[in-house]
Every structure is written in structure tokens, then in C-alpha cells.
Design a protein around this motif. Structure first.
Motif, PDB file in Angstrom:
ATOM      1  N   VAL A   1      -4.020   6.582  11.814  1.00 44.91           N
ATOM      2  CA  VAL A   1      -2.998   6.327  10.804  1.00 44.91           C
ATOM      3  C   VAL A   1      -1.669   6.084  11.512  1.00 44.91           C
ATOM      4  O   VAL A   1      -1.237   6.889  12.339  1.00 44.91           O
ATOM      5  CB  VAL A   1      -2.869   7.527   9.830  1.00 44.91           C
ATOM      6  CG1 VAL A   1      -1.787   7.257   8.796  1.00 44.91           C
ATOM      7  CG2 VAL A   1      -4.209   7.820   9.171  1.00 44.91           C
TER       8      VAL A   1
ATOM      9  N   LYS B   1      -0.588   3.567   7.227  1.00 43.79           N
ATOM     10  CA  LYS B   1      -1.691   2.606   7.152  1.00 43.79           C
ATOM     11  C   LYS B   1      -2.848   3.062   8.042  1.00 43.79           C
ATOM     12  O   LYS B   1      -2.641   3.447   9.193  1.00 43.79           O
ATOM     13  CB  LYS B   1      -1.225   1.210   7.577  1.00 43.79           C
ATOM     14  CG  LYS B   1      -0.186   0.632   6.648  1.00 43.79           C
ATOM     15  CD  LYS B   1       0.254  -0.735   7.115  1.00 43.79           C
ATOM     16  CE  LYS B   1       1.346  -1.242   6.189  1.00 43.79           C
ATOM     17  NZ  LYS B   1       2.012  -2.414   6.713  1.00 43.79           N
ATOM     18  N   GLU B   2      -4.068   2.980   7.501  1.00 46.43           N
ATOM     19  CA  GLU B   2      -5.267   3.351   8.241  1.00 46.43           C
ATOM     20  C   GLU B   2      -5.857   2.129   8.930  1.00 46.43           C
ATOM     21  O   GLU B   2      -5.963   1.072   8.329  1.00 46.43           O
ATOM     22  CB  GLU B   2      -6.323   3.930   7.297  1.00 46.43           C
ATOM     23  CG  GLU B   2      -5.903   5.187   6.603  1.00 46.43           C
ATOM     24  CD  GLU B   2      -6.961   5.690   5.618  1.00 46.43           C
ATOM     25  OE1 GLU B   2      -8.121   5.203   5.658  1.00 46.43           O
ATOM     26  OE2 GLU B   2      -6.629   6.573   4.811  1.00 46.43           O
ATOM     27  N   LYS B   3      -6.255   2.320  10.200  1.00 49.54           N
ATOM     28  CA  LYS B   3      -6.971   1.280  10.934  1.00 49.54           C
ATOM     29  C   LYS B   3      -8.229   1.918  11.507  1.00 49.54           C
ATOM     30  O   LYS B   3      -8.166   2.970  12.159  1.00 49.54           O
ATOM     31  CB  LYS B   3      -6.123   0.719  12.078  1.00 49.54           C
ATOM     32  CG  LYS B   3      -5.010  -0.173  11.616  1.00 49.54           C
ATOM     33  CD  LYS B   3      -4.348  -0.850  12.804  1.00 49.54           C
ATOM     34  CE  LYS B   3      -3.249  -1.785  12.326  1.00 49.54           C
ATOM     35  NZ  LYS B   3      -2.588  -2.428  13.446  1.00 49.54           N
TER      36      LYS B   3
END
Length: 147
Positions: A122, A126-128
Motif C-alpha cells: 500500500v 493505493k494497493e498494488k
């Protein structure tokens, strides 16, 4: 007779197990959610867990996946467990503020559960996706406390 445990009590039991793991405490791991066959584990990113290029060390990413898989499998089986087999694919460097490992049991038998896990990093909310893993979690043999 089946005993019902509230979701809060179930999570608290899982958090107590995590708190008894010295490495988990060392890196600040947190059990965020826990339900039968499902787990979400968080690890805050600090300089202590980064490697020389500035991203989270692969061993820590692997730890997060393995521990989440084991929680998912253990809660699906309802008994003390260990990891029997584990595979991870690193997809991108983990650069961010927090790791989140989300695992779930795909199949549960009498003595083993096959589980999957997605590990996200994170950054700025935003999560990747940075890794995916799969593992086989097995019930510990009776009397194994002396191993």
C-alpha cells in the motif's frame, strides 16, 4: 456440540497467537482480520525490513504470505497446523508503507488445506499486487509439542 465464537473473540485468539511469535513481533506484524478459512495480515514497512535497493526484502514478503496462508488453513481445519509446502511468485518490488497479505482456503480436507494468498503493498492509500503464493497447510500430528 459446536461452540460459537464471536468474530471479535476469534480475531483476538488469532492476535494472541501472533503476539507469541517473536519474529512477528519484531517486524510489527498485525492480524487485521480473521474468519474461518480467511485471513488478512499487515506488516508496516520500515527501514529495518528493506533490502539494499529500498524495497521490502523478499523474505519479509514471503513471511507475510506464509503466515497468512497458515492462518487461513488453520482456521479452516480448526486444529493446530504447520506449513507443509509453499510457493511464491514475486510480481513487483514492494515499495510503500504497508504490506497486506490476504489468504483464503481453496480446498479443505480432513488433515490439510490448500490455500492461496495475494500480497499487496500500500502506497498513498493505493494497493498494488506484489506477490502471489499458494501453500498446503497440514494438521500437526498429535504429540508433536515435543518436537
Amino acid at each position: 456440540m459446536t461452540t460459537h465464537v464471536s468474530p471479535e473473540a476469534f480475531l483476538a485468539m488469532g492476535q494472541a497467537v501472533l503476539a507469541s511469535q517473536p519474529f512477528s513481533v519484531l517486524i510489527g506484524a498485525e492480524l487485521h482480520s480473521l474468519a474461518p478459512g480467511q485471513c488478512e495480515l499487515h506488516v508496516p514497512v520500515s527501514d529495518n525490513i528493506r533490502q539494499q535497493h529500498g524495497f521490502v526484502h523478499g523474505g519479509v514478503v514471503s513471511y507475510a504470505a506464509d503466515n497468512a496462508l497458515t492462518y487461513a488453513g488453520g482456521t479452516a481445519l480448526g486444529v493446530p497446523v504447520v506449513t507443509s509446502e509453499f510457493k511464491i511468485n514475486y510480481l513487483r518490488p514492494a515499495v510503500g508503507e504497508r504490506l497486506m497479505a490476504r489468504a483464503h482456503a481453496v480446498h479443505t480436507g480432513k488433515s490439510q488445506a490448500v490455500c492461496r494468498c495475494d500480497v499487496f503493498v500500500v502506497q498513498d492509500g493505493k494497493e498494488k499486487l506484489c506477490a502471489v503464493a499458494q501453500g498446503t497447510i497440514v494438521a500437526m500430528p498429535t504429540g508433536s509439542a515435543n518436537l
